[in-house]
Scaffold this motif. Structure first.
Motif, PDB file in Angstrom:
ATOM      1  N   ARG A  56       9.947   4.494   4.426  1.00 60.33           N
ATOM      2  CA  ARG A  56       8.516   4.290   4.632  1.00 60.33           C
ATOM      3  C   ARG A  56       8.245   3.058   5.490  1.00 60.33           C
ATOM      4  O   ARG A  56       7.327   3.042   6.321  1.00 60.33           O
ATOM      5  CB  ARG A  56       7.809   4.181   3.274  1.00 60.33           C
ATOM      6  N   ALA A 113       6.372   2.802   9.268  1.00 56.09           N
ATOM      7  CA  ALA A 113       5.345   1.840   9.656  1.00 56.09           C
ATOM      8  C   ALA A 113       5.747   1.070  10.906  1.00 56.09           C
ATOM      9  O   ALA A 113       4.907   0.758  11.760  1.00 56.09           O
ATOM     10  CB  ALA A 113       5.085   0.871   8.508  1.00 56.09           C
ATOM     11  N   ASP A 158      10.185  -4.237   5.123  1.00 58.00           N
ATOM     12  CA  ASP A 158       9.627  -4.334   6.474  1.00 58.00           C
ATOM     13  C   ASP A 158      10.459  -5.262   7.343  1.00 58.00           C
ATOM     14  O   ASP A 158      10.517  -5.100   8.566  1.00 58.00           O
ATOM     15  CB  ASP A 158       8.155  -4.756   6.454  1.00 58.00           C
TER      16      ASP A 158
END
Length: 469
Positions: free
Chosen positions: A200, A204, A371
């Protein structure tokens, strides 16, 4: 007239990736000899190691025979065995150089590397010209081709012999003008394990583009047969494997052991073979569990692996398999935090509910937020960092799990003294079922990553932002 005695030399052109090569040709009264394709010398001089699988020859009887402009989804190394051509190349790839033109003459002492998506055409200048080209894929009816009309006014190729007078096919004459050409898109990027927390984060970071694909386990399972034909792999530039079996304790059970080996080793080995056979760059996410944690310093990428438990053993085996792919990045990380259930959210929930937990205080490492892993992977790819193993974790001071728990309590407005630190052995003393051994030192050295220009974020600062969000 073929020129003898030239040094092997690369000459860049205005079209990115299109490179003319001067070839050494050795001649005497008997004729001449050249090494038309010599992998070691040419790759050392800068030619991409493009992996040719087929050698084609087009023989042309007459002067003025004209063919093209064809852009195919593979790379070509074009040369001439006998005779001479006027060559024309037009960039038909998506991007700022779409429509750029380059022309030159090619004889036996010259060759040209034509990257995927660059339109290729030629006109013979001598009779009995043998046009030779190596390609790195086999022809397929499923492949996407793009064509341009030889007489296109925008490209405005200055053919030495008028197209009105040359031998040319009706099909080539019917190709579209540049304004009607469908550009060839970039080779694809595939993220495997797209529904996981790292998957995920990669979505992004990479965004929603036509050439980027995301596959869940249901859509692409590495443990099933038929992986080699699951995709037209030659259309892919990069595959990022963010899928793994991560139940560390579950891997110690008989069923979990089999599942872990299938997902983390056998399936990964199959993916590495696919990457090697199709010229794909493979990015594989690994773990600090490949080490036993006994060192008293941060682990470097070149430290020998020595896993303690089944999970670590399967990850080490997967790393070894990925290393066989010529173009690979093995990304080792630790203490991963992303979307969904994780240690930080569990501690925040316990703090809110008034629970005073016991937390392990003899394992040391740094938190790594998904991230940042995604950002690091994209950096390695876009910066074209040398292939190999890279550690990607949060930066800053190494801490224990208990230290992190106290930080979570404090930053969510609760008393950090409610955390009781315990040893790993005591924590798992009453646990039911198999428990995997944990490395006590999970700190990974980040010097190699930082040397590529990547900015490592302080894990403690990112934790604060994560809790705020």
């Amino acid at each position: 007239m073929t020129e003898f005695g030239k040094a092997l030399t690369a000459i860049e052109t205005p079209i990115p990736g299109l490179v003319v090569w001067e070839l050494p040709v050795h001649g005497d009264s008997r004729g001449w000899f050249k090494e038309n394709w010599q992998r070691a010398k040419m790759t050392a001089a800068g030619l991409p190691d493009f992996g040719p699988v087929q050698n084609n020859i087009s023989f042309n009887d007459a002067v003025g025979t004209t063919r093209g402009i064809h852009a195919e989804p593979w790379d070509k190394f074009v040369s001439v065995a006998t005779g001479r051509i006027f060559g024309a190349w037009v960039d038909l790839r998506e991007g700022p150089t779409f429509g750029a033109v380059f022309t030159t003459e090619i004889d036996p002492s010259r060759a040209i590397f034509v990257p995927r998506g660059v339109g290729n055409a030629y006109q013979t200048l001598d009779p009995d010209t043998a046009y030779v080209y190596l390609v790195n894929d086999h022809w397929s009816p499923e492949a996407a081709y793009t064509f341009l009309n030889l007489a296109d006014e925008t490209a405005a190729i200055d053919w030495p012999i008028s197209l009105d007078t040359v031998e040319i096919s009706a099909k080539d004459l019917a190709h579209p003008r540049l304004a009607d050409v469908t550009p060839i898109p970039p080779r694809k990027t595939l993220v495997i394990g797209a529904n996981g927390q790292l998957g995920r984060a990669l979505q992004a970071e990479l965004g929603d583009h036509a050439h980027i694909e995301y596959a869940t386990r249901a859509e692409l399972d590495l443990t099933t047969s038929g992986l080699a034909v699951a995709r037209r792999w030659r259309d892919y530039d990069v595959v990022i494997n963010a899928a793994a079996y991560t139940a560390v304790d579950g891997a110690e059970s008989p069923e979990g052991r089999a599942t872990a080996w299938a997902a983390n080793a056998t399936g990964v080995a199959a993916l590495a073979r696919v990457a090697a056979e199709n010229g794909v760059t493979l990015v594989h996410v690994s773990s600090d569990y490949v080490f036993d944690g006994a060192l008293e310093r941060p682990y470097r990428e070149d430290d020998p692996v020595c896993p303690l438990g089944v999970y670590g053993q399967t990850k080490a085996a997967g790393d070894a398999a990925v290393a066989t792919a010529p173009k690979h990045y093995i990304v080792r990380t630790s203490w991963v935090i992303g979307e969904g259930r994780n240690f930080v959210r569990t501690m925040a929930s316990l703090a809110e509910r008034g629970v005073d937990p016991k937390v392990v205080d003899d394992q040391v490492g740094r938190l790594t937020f998904t991230d940042d892993i995604a950002r690091g992977i994209v950096h390695l790819l876009r910066s074209e960092a040398p292939y190999g193993v890279y550690n990607i974790t949060g930066g800053g001071r190494p801490v224990s799990w208990a230290d992190i728990a106290r930080s979570v309590f404090e930053r969510t407005g609760h008393d950090p003294a409610r955390i009781t630190g315990v040893s790993t052995d005591d924590y798992f003393a009453s646990a039911a079922g198999p428990i995997a051994p944990r490395p006590r030192n999970s700190v990974l050295d980040l010097g190699k990553l930082e040397a590529t220009g990547f900015e490592v974020r302080d894990a403690d600062a990112v934790l604060s932002a994560y809790l705020t969000d």
